[in-house]
Design an enzyme around this catalytic site. Sequence first.
Site, short mmCIF file in Angstrom:
data_model
loop_
_atom_site.label_atom_id
_atom_site.label_comp_id
_atom_site.label_asym_id
_atom_site.label_seq_id
_atom_site.Cartn_x
_atom_site.Cartn_y
_atom_site.Cartn_z
N GLU A 31 0.85 -1.20 0.00
CA GLU A 31 0.00 0.00 0.00
C GLU A 31 0.88 1.23 0.00
O GLU A 31 1.83 1.32 0.77
CB GLU A 31 -0.89 0.07 1.25
CG GLU A 31 -2.00 -0.92 1.37
CD GLU A 31 -2.83 -0.70 2.65
OE1 GLU A 31 -2.77 0.42 3.21
OE2 GLU A 31 -3.50 -1.64 3.09
N GLU B 135 -13.63 5.49 -0.44
CA GLU B 135 -14.49 4.57 0.31
C GLU B 135 -15.19 5.35 1.43
O GLU B 135 -14.58 5.71 2.43
CB GLU B 135 -13.66 3.42 0.89
CG GLU B 135 -13.01 2.56 -0.17
CD GLU B 135 -12.06 1.54 0.42
OE1 GLU B 135 -12.54 0.54 0.99
OE2 GLU B 135 -10.83 1.75 0.33
N LYS C 262 -15.26 4.24 5.45
CA LYS C 262 -14.06 3.97 6.24
C LYS C 262 -14.06 4.86 7.48
O LYS C 262 -14.34 6.07 7.40
CB LYS C 262 -12.79 4.21 5.42
CG LYS C 262 -12.53 3.16 4.37
CD LYS C 262 -11.08 3.14 3.92
CE LYS C 262 -10.20 2.50 4.96
NZ LYS C 262 -8.81 2.34 4.50
N GLU D 176 -8.93 9.13 5.34
CA GLU D 176 -9.15 7.70 5.12
C GLU D 176 -10.19 7.43 4.05
O GLU D 176 -10.17 6.38 3.41
CB GLU D 176 -9.58 7.02 6.44
CG GLU D 176 -8.46 6.84 7.43
CD GLU D 176 -7.37 5.90 6.93
OE1 GLU D 176 -7.72 4.85 6.35
OE2 GLU D 176 -6.18 6.21 7.08
#
Length: 823
Positions: free
Chosen positions: A267, A321, A324, A330
Amino acid sequence: MASKLHSIFSMLLLLLTLSDSIVPIVSLGVGINYGQIANNLPSPSRVANLLGSLNISRVKLYDADPNVLSAFANSNIDFVIGLGNEYLLNMTDPLKAQNWVELNVQPFITHTKISCITVGNEILTGNDTQLKSYLLPAMQTVYGALQNLGLSKQVYVTTAHSLGILGNSFPPSSGTFRPDLAEYIEPILNFHSLANSPFLINAYPFFAYKDNPGQVPLDYVLFQPNSGTIDPVTNLTYNNMLYAQIDAVYSSMKAMGHTDVEVKISETGWPSKGDPDEAGATLQNAELYNGNLLRLIEERQGTPANPSVPIDVYVFALFNEDLKPGPASERNYGLYYPNGTPVYNIGLQGNLPQMIINSAPKINVRNPVQHLVRNALRGDRGGRNGVESVSSKAMASKLHSIFSMLLLLLTLSDSIVPIVSLGVGINYGQIANNLPSPSRVANLLGSLNISRVKLYDADPNVLSAFANSNIDFIIGLGNEYLLNMTDPLKAQNWIELNVQPFISHTKISCITVGNEILTGNDTQLKSYLLPAMQTVYGALQNLGLSKQVYVTTAHSLGILGNSFPPSSGTFRPDLAEYIEPILNFHSLANSPFLINAYPFFAYKDNPGQVPLDYVLFQPNSGTIDPVTNLTYNNMLYAQIDAVYSSMKAMGHTDVEVKISETGWPSKGDPDEAGATLQNAELYNGNLLRLIEERQGTPANPSVPIDVYVFALFNEDLKPGPASERNYGLYYPNGTPVYNIGLQGNLPQMIINSAPKINDLALPEAFNSEVSHRESVNHGRTFITVILCYVMLNFASHQWIREIMYLYFTGFIIDENNYLPNLL
């Protein structure tokens, strides 16, 4: 008209967006993290198309989602799949590990490339000492399972760490692991060396900058030109932090005696937005970080200490997203919004098919058109004569959002009906590439007051999305699992993986073991059916769940040898050896006998002999059972009572019959008599009313019929005749196929299909000769046309006005013209 306009403006949006942003497609060696903690993501099939068009060939998942792995079948995309931290204890058991691989890898690996399993994520920097102790044994056991199945050369095993495992990271040549983690890391490195698997690191220079923006140069973390920093030991110059972090990991491994393990970045990324205290979290910085990173990957660069080894990176993440937890950053690492548009331009031009922008501005409900027009043209002042000037890209985005919202308003304005509180269940099939996310479906079913859902698998995304809802689930074990389920250990492991993690927050009341097995041609599967049911039931007993979750299987009506008159119903003699012990099981386990009953099939096969009113629950003279003198005024009730009679002939009056599937298609092939929208509306509408009245059958009037309607959505990938793809009560965009008294809400879901013009109603002023089966309100259509006119007159590009005018005129004149939705 609404759908037609939506298609036109979808095309316009595509033209506008591409007109000043077309860039070459980059053939990437990069991997991408495909996270799914969101309620607005496109279907896996669409994502497969997007990644294919981007030439991205490597994807990392955080689970082993069967929907994703199936959607990418026969693609060139290589997968890293994940075993969540919650599975680590189970994975230390060799039998459970092998069962997991058999269930989650073996069924897919022949058609979907799976090259790696990550066992846990960032375990060693967590606070759970027990989990840390499970990590290596779990990795070894999963690897052993792969060896047993002959897959260890094809699929490697690893785990992903955060950079928090380093005790020292600068200078890179002096990198070391944290002393308190040495007891875990050293044997893990030995495992990697033996198994020839890489060491994965989640590396985020953003965190270093965010925590110390005054000390860490921004250019250094963003791969921008800078003077760099020199390692005083090796005299190597590092001009970006990521390379320094990678080499620090290599040095840490070397300090433990390992130079034989490759480091990969599992990541890395940069958020395009953050909270006020998250320094550097901006769209511009995200564009620079990821854009520069992709160029370095394309150049196949290595780090200063390992220049001959190109960096191997999985960028985080494919999509923003929205669910999250944590700071705003995030939720904003995505390269793409869930609607398929890039968050910023880093040289990627891909295509997410049939995906409509699903964000829409708030509107003034007192004067929505005026409000939408005003907002469409709002922009930076400074245009000629003081008119607001809007860039083509901004205009495109605004226009699309506005017309999406307008379309929703127009669609809902004349279709609102009372909410029906239903005792009905619904079959939620997913053989489609255009379905809304499970979270949206949860909202839709909640607004419909439907409280029972039947699945054909145990999809973890669905079960998680419905957590803490009032919806009760039947989950399915597919026919392909029957042999495995005759093994008690495998059956118990399946329950531990697919039921136990969810049942505390999602209601699961039933497991169906197989579907329509007895009317198939596979004799071996028939012999597995009862043992599999018994073994799954035994596993539930062992785990204390057998009072909460019952076990059954679903049959087609083809198991009947005789069905009329209902009182003389019997099972087929050749199936008696299977059915009788299954009924004994139901009696002992107190579970129902499930039947898939479709009066449509009877009518389709004999339209001249079967009265249509009789199968559609319409008023009719009915048919009399000569033995009982009971009158049946619909075929479904006769079919149910025929099953009861068949069970009674085998000595069972103690087992309840439930209808696991019934429905009627709204469309079919030319030879499928009765498959029309009108008949589907009558069948399902009348059925829902009977369920609401809690009616029983003539032979069992005190037992209300228990029914799961097939199906929630039309499923465009189902094989077979056209009817198979048209049983849904809803289109995938959330609009009802017909009105049977259901008014629900599928949030943020915009109509994405455009019917042919001859299915639409046009104002008489435009085309007086077009006749239509159903017309929409001409006043609403006229408002839409006025809005188009306003947009045309304020569009900033002459060519846009010409294209819109020519096409708009063309589709009015030619009623057969049809523009598919392009996005």
